[in-house]
Design a protein around this motif. Structure first.
Motif, PDB file in Angstrom:
ATOM      1  N   TYR A  97       0.860  -1.184   0.000  1.00 60.68           N
ATOM      2  CA  TYR A  97       0.000   0.000   0.000  1.00 60.68           C
ATOM      3  C   TYR A  97       0.891   1.228   0.000  1.00 60.68           C
ATOM      4  N   CYS A  98       1.334   1.650  -1.190  1.00 60.68           N
ATOM      5  CA  CYS A  98       2.189   2.822  -1.270  1.00 60.68           C
ATOM      6  C   CYS A  98       1.966   3.513  -2.604  1.00 60.68           C
ATOM      7  N   SER A  99       2.570   4.674  -2.779  1.00 54.17           N
ATOM      8  CA  SER A  99       2.312   5.483  -3.964  1.00 54.17           C
ATOM      9  C   SER A  99       3.319   5.255  -5.077  1.00 54.17           C
ATOM     10  N   HIS A 100       4.335   4.438  -4.816  1.00 56.45           N
ATOM     11  CA  HIS A 100       5.383   4.228  -5.820  1.00 56.45           C
ATOM     12  C   HIS A 100       5.128   2.943  -6.584  1.00 56.45           C
ATOM     13  N   ASP A 101       5.264   2.991  -7.902  1.00 53.96           N
ATOM     14  CA  ASP A 101       4.944   1.783  -8.676  1.00 53.96           C
ATOM     15  C   ASP A 101       5.910   0.641  -8.401  1.00 53.96           C
ATOM     16  N   GLY A 102       7.067   0.943  -7.849  1.00 55.37           N
ATOM     17  CA  GLY A 102       8.004  -0.108  -7.488  1.00 55.37           C
ATOM     18  C   GLY A 102       7.537  -1.002  -6.360  1.00 55.37           C
ATOM     19  N   CYS A 103       6.491  -0.560  -5.645  1.00 51.75           N
ATOM     20  CA  CYS A 103       5.936  -1.353  -4.543  1.00 51.75           C
ATOM     21  C   CYS A 103       4.985  -2.434  -5.031  1.00 51.75           C
ATOM     22  N   TYR A 104       4.659  -2.408  -6.293  1.00 53.23           N
ATOM     23  CA  TYR A 104       3.631  -3.298  -6.830  1.00 53.23           C
ATOM     24  C   TYR A 104       4.262  -4.374  -7.710  1.00 53.23           C
ATOM     25  N   ASP A 105       3.771  -5.601  -7.529  1.00 53.72           N
ATOM     26  CA  ASP A 105       4.416  -6.762  -8.155  1.00 53.72           C
ATOM     27  C   ASP A 105       3.740  -7.232  -9.438  1.00 53.72           C
ATOM     28  N   SER A 106       2.420  -7.240  -9.440  1.00 57.69           N
ATOM     29  CA  SER A 106       1.673  -7.776 -10.575  1.00 57.69           C
ATOM     30  C   SER A 106       0.844  -6.661 -11.186  1.00 57.69           C
ATOM     31  N   TRP A 107       0.821  -6.641 -12.504  1.00 58.53           N
ATOM     32  CA  TRP A 107       0.134  -5.568 -13.217  1.00 58.53           C
ATOM     33  C   TRP A 107      -0.841  -6.131 -14.235  1.00 58.53           C
ATOM     34  N   GLY A 108      -1.935  -5.416 -14.427  1.00 51.64           N
ATOM     35  CA  GLY A 108      -2.847  -5.753 -15.498  1.00 51.64           C
ATOM     36  C   GLY A 108      -2.330  -5.225 -16.826  1.00 51.64           C
ATOM     37  N   GLN A 109      -3.105  -5.474 -17.867  1.00 55.56           N
ATOM     38  CA  GLN A 109      -2.673  -5.098 -19.217  1.00 55.56           C
ATOM     39  C   GLN A 109      -2.973  -3.635 -19.539  1.00 55.56           C
ATOM     40  N   GLY A 110      -3.790  -3.008 -18.728  1.00 55.17           N
ATOM     41  CA  GLY A 110      -4.141  -1.611 -18.936  1.00 55.17           C
ATOM     42  C   GLY A 110      -5.408  -1.448 -19.761  1.00 55.17           C
ATOM     43  N   THR A 111      -6.087  -0.344 -19.520  1.00 56.98           N
ATOM     44  CA  THR A 111      -7.280  -0.007 -20.290  1.00 56.98           C
ATOM     45  C   THR A 111      -7.197   1.479 -20.651  1.00 56.98           C
ATOM     46  N   GLN A 112      -7.480   1.790 -21.904  1.00 57.00           N
ATOM     47  CA  GLN A 112      -7.339   3.163 -22.402  1.00 57.00           C
ATOM     48  C   GLN A 112      -8.555   3.990 -22.035  1.00 57.00           C
TER      49      GLN A 112
END
Length: 120
Positions: free
Chosen positions: A100-115
């Protein structure tokens, strides 16, 4: 953990959208889900985050009062409710699981994104 986003699209200024992020797999290992966005030529930034099994949420100052993150534990889904959209909100929106933090380095798994595109 596999994350799948949906709900993006082309809207006009002032419109609303609801993005969904559904988690599958080892959801018992999820601590927090964050919504990030990346506009062309800009760095990825946190929009909002929520504790997976709690009530804590955080929203970027630029979206406070217009965007709200919520969760549905029964559906393993976190939502990003976006109201009064502006052209500067145009970006690819990603959800990610991690600390639970504001930096993307804290997050391990990502979705593909939605425009999300806001344009008149």
């Amino acid at each position: 953990v596999v994350l799948v986003e949906s709900g993006g699209g082309l809207v006009q200024p002032g419109d609303s959208l609801r993005l969904s992020c559904t988690a599958s797999g080892r959801t018992d290992s999820v601590y927090a889900l964050g919504w990030f966005r990346q506009a062309p030529g800009k760095e990825r930034e946190l929009v909002a985050a929520a504790i997976w099994t709690g009530e804590n949420t955080v929203h970027a100052k630029s979206v406070q009062g217009r965007f709200t993150v919520s969760r549905n534990g029964a559906e393993n889904t976190v939502y990003l409710h976006m109201n009064n959209l502006k052209p500067e909100n145009t970006a690819v929106y990603y959800c990610a699981q991690g600390d639970y933090c504001s930096h993307d380095g804290c997050y391990d798994s990502w979705g593909q994104g939605t425009q999300v595109t806001v344009s008149s």
